[in-house]
Scaffold this active site. Sequence first.
Site, mmCIF file in Angstrom:
data_model
loop_
_atom_site.group_PDB
_atom_site.id
_atom_site.type_symbol
_atom_site.label_atom_id
_atom_site.label_comp_id
_atom_site.label_asym_id
_atom_site.label_seq_id
_atom_site.Cartn_x
_atom_site.Cartn_y
_atom_site.Cartn_z
ATOM 1 C CE1 TYR A 182 -4.645 -3.037 3.099
ATOM 2 C CE2 TYR A 182 -3.479 -2.238 1.532
ATOM 3 C CZ TYR A 182 -4.262 -3.064 1.722
ATOM 4 O OH TYR A 182 -5.056 -3.479 0.225
ATOM 5 C CG ASP B 279 4.406 -3.283 5.268
ATOM 6 O OD1 ASP B 279 4.468 -2.621 4.782
ATOM 7 O OD2 ASP B 279 2.892 -3.325 5.597
ATOM 8 C CE LYS C 190 0.913 0.774 -1.877
ATOM 9 N NZ LYS C 190 0.643 0.929 -0.447
#
Length: 428
Positions: free
Chosen positions: A145, A240, A268
């Site tokens: 994702y 990522d 995050k």
Amino acid sequence: MNLRPESEKLFAEALKYIPGGVNSPVRAFRAVGGQPFFVNRAQGARVWDVDGNEYLDYVGTWGPAILGHAHPRIIEAVRTAAMAGTSFGIPNPLEVRLAKLICAWVPSVQKVRLCNSGTEATMSAIRLARGFTRRDLIIKFDGCYHGHADSLLVKAGSGALTFGAPDSAGVPAAFTQHTRVLPFNDPEAVKAAFAAHKGQVAGIILEPVPGNAGLYLPQPGYLEFLREITAANGALLIFDEVMTGFRLARGGAQERFGITPDLSCFGKVIGGGLPVGAFGGRAEIMDHLAPLGPVYQAGTLSGNPLAMAAGLAALEELAASDAYAKLEQLGAALEAGMRAAARAAGVPMQFQRCGSLFCGYFTAGPVRNVSEALASDRARFGKYFHGLLAEGIYLAPSPFEAGFLSTAHTPADIERTVAAAGRVLAAL
Ligand SMILES: *Cc1c(COP(=O)(O)O)cnc(C)c1O
């Protein structure tokens, strides 16, 4: 007895005004059944719902809360920053400090651009890779994702574990025609793609440790292989690290596995609980961004002092403490305990872990990619999830999400979790 009447009332109200009652789909409990609870307070490793129930939290706001919730250093930094104004839209000193710190901790990053979410970071990194290489094709992996930008919303893990491309309605096929999706941990598939598209691949984007379809690890040599084949073909390797960055080590998965990507994406943890994203890499590539170069990227609130202050406080606290050693110890204890509990209960479970990230799949076979993850027993996970919730322990409400440890978790929390899991597993 209904333990959550206030949450139920709020959810009924939310359903009237917010699609599905939530602002991000997995929160709706669709994968496990039942209804979400509403939280109005969090501290350390715990959250409290509006009915006053306490939960030991293994979601940590989906990754950012590596120091636990409401860490005093972050709260103080945000308070101080807010008093001086929340956003200027003019350069401010805090963004320079955060950028410098990111470059120091992640040696592959010589320059970094700050934005507001992981989605923005990956979307912009892809645009930059295409602009820099003057090629269109991007390779991604099934189950990875990278946020919800159109060209990356193909076979994208937890939120959309259904088949067919593209994954989401509203994404024209033309928008994903330059995205190739391959199985993870399968070097032959990557070789074949490069052979079929000579000189056309701008880059490969991946989660170096995929954590959005549960959690599985790169097989030994796989990341090295991707590094070599991209370099040999003039394509960029894009890590990522929105989930793994500043979590698996100070320098993220790339430090842990000793790989130097061309571009990296963050989010995050670097926001300390506020909305922050970042992407960075070699200066030669980054200098293709506007205003220096032709690749456009911008943001009204990018680099705002509130978010910068929170991120800086989080990273400085991580640097000042023995956080990574502590997370590793907690993770090892949880892993050993959970494996023993599953064995004792006679339940086939693959408990997988990397640092402070973990996932227990209800399957007997190994899990190295998303198709093996999908072989796990979802109904069983639903019972397990609700069993633990009844014990006051909150896991992500989906079998295809990772669990997150924080430095606020204690060995006693781990013991309690393992004991509760033992009871729940035995009753499955
Ligand atoms: C969470 C996540 C994103 C998206 O970040 P948002 O801040 O939710 O937009 C992208 N990539 C990975 C690996 C993630 O875990």
